[in-house]
Write a protein that holds these residues in place. Structure first.
Motif, PDB file in Angstrom:
ATOM      1  N   CYS A  89       0.755  -1.213   0.037  1.00 35.70           N
ATOM      2  CA  CYS A  89      -0.036  -0.022  -0.216  1.00 35.70           C
ATOM      3  C   CYS A  89       1.033   1.157   0.045  1.00 35.70           C
ATOM      4  CB  CYS A  89      -0.979   0.145   1.060  1.00 35.70           C
ATOM      5  SG  CYS A  89      -1.776   1.676   1.579  1.00 35.70           S
ATOM      6  N   PRO A  90       0.809   2.085  -1.169  1.00 34.18           N
ATOM      7  CA  PRO A  90       1.903   3.248  -1.182  1.00 34.18           C
ATOM      8  C   PRO A  90       1.720   4.231   0.046  1.00 34.18           C
ATOM      9  CG  PRO A  90       0.987   2.799  -3.314  1.00 34.18           C
ATOM     10  CD  PRO A  90       0.220   1.891  -2.421  1.00 34.18           C
ATOM     11  N   CYS A 175      -3.719   8.296  -0.018  1.00 33.07           N
ATOM     12  CA  CYS A 175      -3.853   7.046  -0.968  1.00 33.07           C
ATOM     13  C   CYS A 175      -3.920   7.497  -2.258  1.00 33.07           C
ATOM     14  CB  CYS A 175      -5.266   6.508  -0.471  1.00 33.07           C
ATOM     15  SG  CYS A 175      -5.987   5.431  -1.861  1.00 33.07           S
ATOM     16  N   HIS A 178      -7.599   6.947  -4.070  1.00 29.35           N
ATOM     17  CA  HIS A 178      -8.590   8.228  -3.472  1.00 29.35           C
ATOM     18  C   HIS A 178      -8.403   9.508  -3.988  1.00 29.35           C
ATOM     19  CE1 HIS A 178     -10.128   4.610  -1.320  1.00 29.35           C
ATOM     20  NE2 HIS A 178     -11.252   5.013  -1.610  1.00 29.35           N
TER      21      HIS A 178
HETATM   22  S1  SF4 Z   1      -6.871   1.889  -1.932  1.00 29.08           S
HETATM   23 FE1  SF4 Z   1      -5.105   3.367  -1.269  1.00 29.08          FE
HETATM   24  S2  SF4 Z   1      -5.064   2.774   0.955  1.00 29.08           S
HETATM   25 FE2  SF4 Z   1      -6.099   1.143   0.130  1.00 29.08          FE
HETATM   26  S3  SF4 Z   1      -4.475  -0.437  -0.345  1.00 29.08           S
HETATM   27 FE3  SF4 Z   1      -4.531   0.861  -2.327  1.00 29.08          FE
HETATM   28  S4  SF4 Z   1      -3.242   2.512  -2.171  1.00 29.08           S
HETATM   29 FE4  SF4 Z   1      -3.590   1.730  -0.130  1.00 29.08          FE
END
Ligand code: SF4
Length: 306
Positions: A89-90, A175, A178
């Motif tokens: 997850c970045p 994120c 989003h």
């Molecule tokens: S939707 Fe955004 S916060 Fe969720 S795993 Fe993917 S990058 Fe990470």
């Protein structure tokens, strides 16, 4: 994969799942066919609770790395497998334990509240964890007035706006999925579907959230739609949620707020990778004991605020 070979793969997954006393957990953002395969589909909070309480010996975690790590922290006696270990997850990578400790020095009276989308090392130097479903409730109910909220600036700002009595120092993470939704997307979507309600995740920018009819986590969006008498919804979160929404509400209509609402990391899990995970019992996700115990304290506090 042809339909008949997919059916064969799924039959083999089911056999291995039973033989290994395994459960398959899938996040709401997973590919549709992974959601259909799973024993449970849910958000981070629901899946953490299941990981902590399940009697299964093996957890196949269809999600991203920090989620499997949380399961390994909460259920150390179980084996936790992430079918694609490159699924990260970045946003979780936007905060390191070293940086958090520097912020602690800067704000010595503040409690550190980490969104569950953070690494185990960051959780280990945090006082509390939260999810988007319980962030406001948790911050409202903890005794500390001053908070360091990380790593998501949008969720942090959302919490701060709901709780003006608290002093919230907001980390600058976000994120990538989003954050790309813009107010222009909302304007256009409303123009195109004027009788639809706009439902967005708090990981969206503040300008976007301010234009929405409802702001909530994936589980809160699903519950909102279920109870609503409205027929049409514009959805401002990762597209995987559309699968559950459409399945549970076949008579209602859903439109994605921005076609870029796709998390590439969540889409890395595929049916052949789930089969390989059950056959090889890897890649296993584990957390070093000294980090695990400290991170567990923060995660246990998260689970209490349901
Ligand atoms: S939707 Fe955004 S916060 Fe969720 S795993 Fe993917 S990058 Fe990470």
């Amino acid at each position: 994969m042809s339909q008949s070979s997919q059916a064969g793969t799924i039959a083999e997954i089911n056999r291995l799942r039973a033989d290994n006393q395994a459960i398959i957990l899938a996040h709401n953002y997973q590919n549709d066919e992974i959601q259909d395969l799973a024993d449970f589909v849910g958000d981070s909070l629901a899946l953490s609770q299941i990981a902590a309480t399940t009697e299964a010996k093996l957890i196949i975690f269809c999600g991203v790395h920090f989620m499997a790590e949380s399961a390994a922290i909460l259920a150390p006696e179980k084996k936790v497998i992430l079918p694609d270990e490159t699924a990260g997850c970045p946003m979780a990578e936007m905060a390191s334990a070293e940086e958090v400790l520097k912020w602690r020095d800067l704000y010595p009276h503040a409690a550190v509240v980490s969104y569950v989308n953070s690494t185990a090392a960051v959780k280990a130097v945090s006082d509390y964890c939260c999810t988007s479903a319980n962030a406001v409730k948790l911050v409202q109910n903890i005794p500390e007035q001053e908070i360091i909220f990380l790593p998501d600036q949008n969720l942090g700002r959302y919490v701060a706006l709901q709780l003006p009595d608290k002093l919230v120092h907001i980390w600058p993470g976000y994120c990538i999925t989003h954050h790309r939704v813009t107010p222009e997307n909302v304007r256009q979507a409303k123009q195109y579907q004027p009788d639809a309600l706009v439902l967005v995740h708090p990981e969206c920018r503040q300008e976007v959230a301010e234009m929405a009819d409802f702001i909530g986590s994936t589980s809160q969006i699903i519950n909102y739609v279920k109870k609503s008498l409205v027929q049409k919804f514009i959805i401002g979160t990762e597209m995987g949620i559309l699968h559950s929404l459409q399945k549970e509400n076949p008579q209602k209509f859903f439109y994605l707020l921005n076609p870029g609402l796709v998390c590439p990391n969540m889409k890395l899990t595929t049916i052949p990778k789930v089969l390989a995970a059950l056959q090889n019992l890897k890649p296993e996700i584990s957390v070093a004991p000294e980090i695990r115990l400290k991170a567990k304290t923060a995660l246990d506090r998260m689970i209490k605020f349901v």
